[in-house]
Write an enzyme that holds these catalytic residues in place. Structure first.
Site, PDB file in Angstrom:
ATOM      1  N   GLU B  44      37.519  47.882  40.290  1.00  0.00           N
ATOM      2  CA  GLU B  44      37.827  46.610  40.593  1.00  0.00           C
ATOM      3  C   GLU B  44      39.000  46.404  41.532  1.00  0.00           C
ATOM      4  OE1 GLU B  44      40.100  45.368  37.258  1.00  0.00           O
ATOM      5  OE2 GLU B  44      40.126  43.489  37.235  1.00  0.00           O
ATOM      6  N   LYS B 114      34.900  37.544  38.276  1.00  0.00           N
ATOM      7  CA  LYS B 114      35.316  38.017  36.880  1.00  0.00           C
ATOM      8  C   LYS B 114      35.422  36.841  35.674  1.00  0.00           C
ATOM      9  CE  LYS B 114      38.899  41.096  34.662  1.00  0.00           C
ATOM     10  NZ  LYS B 114      39.820  42.047  34.735  1.00  0.00           N
ATOM     11  N   CYS B 147      36.277  45.087  34.465  1.00  0.00           N
ATOM     12  CA  CYS B 147      37.210  45.357  33.764  1.00  0.00           C
ATOM     13  C   CYS B 147      37.230  44.939  32.391  1.00  0.00           C
ATOM     14  CB  CYS B 147      38.338  45.315  34.360  1.00  0.00           C
ATOM     15  SG  CYS B 147      39.775  46.294  33.708  1.00  0.00           S
ATOM     16  N   VAL B 174      44.041  49.777  32.014  1.00  0.00           N
ATOM     17  CA  VAL B 174      45.344  49.954  31.417  1.00  0.00           C
ATOM     18  C   VAL B 174      45.356  50.228  29.795  1.00  0.00           C
ATOM     19  CG1 VAL B 174      46.422  49.002  33.457  1.00  0.00           C
ATOM     20  CG2 VAL B 174      45.902  47.726  31.349  1.00  0.00           C
ATOM     21  N   MET B 175      44.440  49.827  29.022  1.00  0.00           N
ATOM     22  CA  MET B 175      44.562  49.967  27.638  1.00  0.00           C
ATOM     23  C   MET B 175      43.547  51.380  27.218  1.00  0.00           C
ATOM     24  SD  MET B 175      44.053  46.338  25.960  1.00  0.00           S
ATOM     25  CE  MET B 175      42.649  45.587  26.636  1.00  0.00           C
TER      26      MET B 175
END
Lengths: 263, 263
Positions: B44, B114, B147, B174-175
């Site tokens: 991304e 997205k 994402c 990020v998770m």
């Protein structure tokens, strides 16, 4: 006075004996009497076992929701002020369903019939027609799905959209996938789940145990033994399942893009 | 002659530099030139980095699908007879989208915007309006999601129902959840997926690497490093994603109960 948002919930991981409905029923009644809880979930077909070969064979091991067994369970639920979910072969007139029933603390019954039949079940059961109904024990809202229903994300999603805090998930698992996938089912819906699986073998089927309680962020709160019967509980807070915010900006239900999905 | 059902597909796990669109673009072009493959997926926002604070800031790092960069990529795709998926900040008139594009071996472009914006992305991007379009490289049918789209089972489901063999999934994760959940996304849809994640940190965000290629039964075929850039490939057989039978009796698409879902 008991807090209204904390509930003690659990699974009874059992080993039903094929076709021995009286033995299995008595064993269920022993278990539900000998623990304290708000909600206790039994496996799929907990009253009768799994590996029936024909409609005729299972007919003898199927019961109606008006049966003496459920009348007895209902009395115990009312007496204990507790809820129970049990998987069973349901006789409804001449039709047999793979069903589960939630009986709540007032004796109210919520019947669910398995929507997605696995493998040879297609030969002996009629596919479910109840949809993913929601029942209540006190303020705890409970959806039911049975075993292979987990495979279809639409099942858990429908239950969550219908407002449940927890999925009661009776199972007779034979594939290795479900326990891990329940982390995703609960996370994506911000909902709790109790997968109550059986142990033992019947014919070509070996049931995988490892019943599981999964929290609203996909964490395993409790995991049963692989090969031993067990009854386990956790405390859950329904507020966690009501708050659908993953962070301050993403409400996972409001963020859905129904305008783009083609389902 | 090359087999029509086997495809070499992979990810380029990179570390874009925030706002340095020329450096990032040149690095992408170097990578796409220096490998052989049928499909290569970049992260991304691979052209520009992630942590922009305002619409004004990202505007300078956004490009249109008619830009010189994509013209260059298109030429390479045609020359190599290969497909590329790249995440980028898309300028469309005065609107900025978090987009990805598939460019195929004929230079045909398939644009995806997205659908589910994560956290602060809501401040700077317009939410996507393309839906989950399917593109083709030779006979390989490719859906795109970006994402956080993974979180919503409806996204991968729509892509699978629309006939894709594989999900190209550019990400800036990020998770900690996605890599494991892609096992469920692929299994439940009997589809392949390439999650191409970035590495490095920007502001409060640390990106988790571990890009992943997952097969149609939820097995991890390839996993990238946690903190190092890398380009990795596998061979996939599109026949595996076309056969939706989990066993001789359960076709997971035909078994869906649209009559019972409330979505």
């Amino acid at each position: 006075m008991k807090s209204k948002h904390l509930y003690k919930v659990g699974f009874a991981q059992t080993k039903p004996i094929l076709g021995k409905i009286e033995i299995n029923s008595n064993s269920i009644i022993d278990i539900i009497k000998s623990h304290n809880y708000d909600l206790l979930v039994f496996p799929e077909l907990a009253t009768c076992g799994y590996d029936f070969k024909t409609k005729n064979e299972i007919k003898k091991s199927s019961i109606s929701i008006d049966s003496i067994f459920f009348k007895t369970v209902k009395k115990i639920c009312i007496k204990k002020k507790s809820g129970i979910v049990i998987g069973f072969a349901e006789k409804s007139n001449s039709t047999i369903y793979n069903s589960s029933i939630l009986i709540n603390e007032n004796g109210k019954m919520y019947l669910y019939r398995k929507s997605h039949l696995f493998y040879n079940e297609k030969k002996i059961f009629e596919k479910g027609n109840t949809g993913f109904i929601i029942g209540k024990v006190n303020k705890l809202k409970i959806g039911q799905m049975i075993c292979f229903d987990w495979f279809f994300p639409e099942a858990a999603r429908t239950i969550a959209l219908n407002g449940a805090h927890i999925i009661a998930h009776p199972a007779n698992l034979v594939m290795p996938y479900c326990q891990n996938s329940m982390k995703t089912r609960t996370l994506e819906n911000c909902i709790y789940a109790i997968t109550s699986n059986r142990i033992g073998s019947e014919g070509d089927y070996t049931f995988t145990g490892k019943s599981q309680i999964t929290d609203n962020r996909g964490n395993i709160m409790k995991s049963g033994y692989r090969k031993k019967e067990c009854v386990m509980f956790v405390d859950i807070d329904i507020k966690n399942a009501e708050n659908k915010f993953l962070n301050t900006k993403n409400n996972i239900m409001n963020d859905r893009r129904n305008d783009l999905y083609e389902l």
